[in-house]
Design an enzyme around this catalytic site. Structure first.
Site, PDB file in Angstrom:
ATOM      1  N   ASP A 208      31.613 -38.252  -6.159  1.00  0.00           N
ATOM      2  CA  ASP A 208      31.094 -39.603  -4.605  1.00  0.00           C
ATOM      3  C   ASP A 208      32.045 -40.769  -4.261  1.00  0.00           C
ATOM      4  OD1 ASP A 208      29.213 -40.967  -2.815  1.00  0.00           O
ATOM      5  OD2 ASP A 208      28.213 -39.061  -2.860  1.00  0.00           O
ATOM      6  N   HIS A 231      34.474 -39.312  -2.328  1.00  0.00           N
ATOM      7  CA  HIS A 231      34.475 -39.544  -0.929  1.00  0.00           C
ATOM      8  C   HIS A 231      36.033 -41.037  -0.621  1.00  0.00           C
ATOM      9  CE1 HIS A 231      30.938 -37.042  -0.747  1.00  0.00           C
ATOM     10  NE2 HIS A 231      32.134 -36.289  -1.556  1.00  0.00           N
TER      11      HIS A 231
END
Ligand SMILES: *[C@@H]1O[C@H](CO)[C@@H](O)[C@H](O)[C@H]1NC(C)=O
Ligand SMILES: *[C@@H]1O[C@H](CO)[C@@H](O)[C@H](O)[C@H]1NC(C)=O
Ligand SMILES: *[C@@H]1O[C@H](CO)[C@@H](O)[C@H](O)[C@H]1NC(C)=O
Ligand SMILES: *[C@@H]1O[C@H](CO)[C@@H](O)[C@H](O)[C@H]1NC(C)=O
Ligand SMILES: *[C@@H]1O[C@H](CO)[C@@H](O)[C@H](O)[C@H]1NC(C)=O
Length: 383
Positions: A208, A231
């Site tokens: 993430d 991310h």
């Protein structure tokens, strides 16, 4: 007794009356019964060692012991008397599955703290990832002030690697954060309500956000971070709760993002409370094949389900200076701001983002007040 005998006797009494510490105020978990066999529950020995180190302003040592120290959920709490050091040279491993909420290895209310060493926290994430949409964090830092965290590794957290709330004057330096790119919700460093935070010269590859700067953070400096997979480096999501506070003063410099979903991202919830994100500077950022190299997304909501309304999060004074490299998607610059509160003072200087494998990239702007200077590839929105 002779003088010499008396002195010897005094020294002997001193040695016997002090707890199990080395001569330099160090406290080794093995002296408190910890066993590095991967199965013995070392939670109590770790607690005991911490109490000794904390109460004397000393160093708690987790040595490289040839095996893993298994530790259950634990909270090492201050206040301590003076500066305390957590010397991690061995490997600490978490229980399997996701047996508790919030964080596994928690540090709380410590002023003047160093965590360092060549060791590792192994969150045992693979045993948990299939079980929970958001699993518990590996390392919790709550109300930690004047702290330096350096060199250590966080491997395979169940949820976030580090979660920090109420941090003040905390530096992360030369740390290594590692989990697979498809591990769910494994933010690298996720912080909220923290001030004067530095993340320096670190490698973060995870499933993430590499760094997530959440509500109430001020004066955050991210310098020399390699991110990927992951991310990207994110501010937000901001505005979900009524209690959310402003984010002000974020500097992201000399960072490289490789094969990430986003490069530098600001996201706010679509239905949201009125808070601001202001004074953000991204400078000297290298992007290698990120899907969204520069992105402001004010339409964020979980799984894109039920996202009515326009964001009330006010974004202003955001500078992108020297963002270069390649984009995995055609839209390399996406500034999707709110109709309610358009983004103010967005500044792009010397942007050069080409399509991975060749081809022209483009910009998309909605409700954004943008000024440009120097090279602009993709071309500005209004051209
Ligand atoms: C980070 O730690 C992982 C796990 O120990 C290791 O495989 C990797 O090489 C380390 N990365 C760096 C940049 O040191
Ligand atoms: C951020 O931290 C780096 C490394 O310590 C330092 O050189 C730089 O001046 C800092 N930037 C800001 C804006 O504080
Ligand atoms: C934001 O930046 C502006 C202009 O650079 C400055 O005047 C203002 O004091 C800054 N605000 C905060 C909260 O840092
Ligand atoms: C860029 O990333 C995409 C997926 O995001 C991948 O399919 C593609 O192979 C990558 N290209 C290069 C040159 O790495
Ligand atoms: C854009 O920002 C500038 C500088 O703050 C301001 O003068 C101008 O009115 C703004 N334009 C719009 C359309 O908001």
């Amino acid at each position: 007794m002779s003088i010499v005998q008396k002195i010897c006797f005094l020294i002997l009494m001193l040695v016997l009356s002090t707890p199990l510490n080395g001569d330099d105020n160090t406290y080794n978990v093995q002296d408190y019964g910890a066993v590095a066999d991967g199965t013995t529950d070392n939670t109590q020995p770790f607690m005991d060692t911490w109490k000794a180190a904390c109460s004397s302003g000393g160093t708690m040592v987790i040595p490289a012991a040839g095996g893993n120290f298994f530790v259950n959920k634990i909270e090492l709490e201050g206040p301590c008397s003076g500066q305390v050091t957590f010397q991690l040279d061995g490997v600490i491993v978490a229980p399997s599955g996701n047996p508790y909420p919030d964080s596994w290895f928690t540090f709380h209310a410590i002023d003047g703290f160093t965590m360092q060493g060549s060791g590792m926290f192994d969150g045992n994430g693979p045993s948990a990832w299939a079980q929970c949409p958001v699993c518990s964090a590996s390392i919790g830092l709550y109300a930690i002030t004047n702290a330096h965290i350096q060199d250590i590794t966080s491997l395979n957290s169940k949820g976030f690697h580090f979660v920090m709330v109420g941090g003040e004057g905390v530096t992360f330096e030369h740390i290594n954060i590692t989990a697979p790119g498809d591990s769910p919700n494994t933010d690298g460093i996720n912080m909220a309500q923290s001030n004067n935070i530095q993340i320096i010269d670190s490698d973060i590859g995870t499933g993430d956000d590499c760094v997530a700067i959440e509500e109430g953070c001020t004066n955050i400096n991210v310098t020399g971070v390699n991110c990927g997979p992951g991310h990207g480096i994110s501010i937000g999501s901001i505005g979900k709760l009524e209690a959310d506070k402003d984010v002000q003063g974020v500097y992201v410099q000399h960072c490289t993002l490789t094969s990430t979903q986003n490069g530098v991202r600001i996201k706010s919830w679509a239905p949201s409370y009125p808070v601001t994100v202001s004074n953000v500077t991204y400078e000297d950022i290298t992007i290698n094949n990120a899907s969204n190299p520069i992105i402001i997304d004010q339409t964020y909501c979980y799984d894109n389900k039920e996202c009515p309304g326009e964001s009330q999060v006010r974004i202003s004074n955001v500078k992108y200076i020297g963002v270069t490299g390649t984009s995995a998607s055609q839209v390399a610059v996406s500034l999707q701001c709110s109709n309610n509160v358009p983004c103010q003072d967005i500044y792009l200087e010397n942007i050069d983002l080409t399509l991975s494998g060749g081809g022209q990239t483009s910009s998309q702007c909605v409700n954004a007040n943008v000024t440009y200077s120097g090279t602009q590839n993709p071309p500005p929105c209004n051209q």
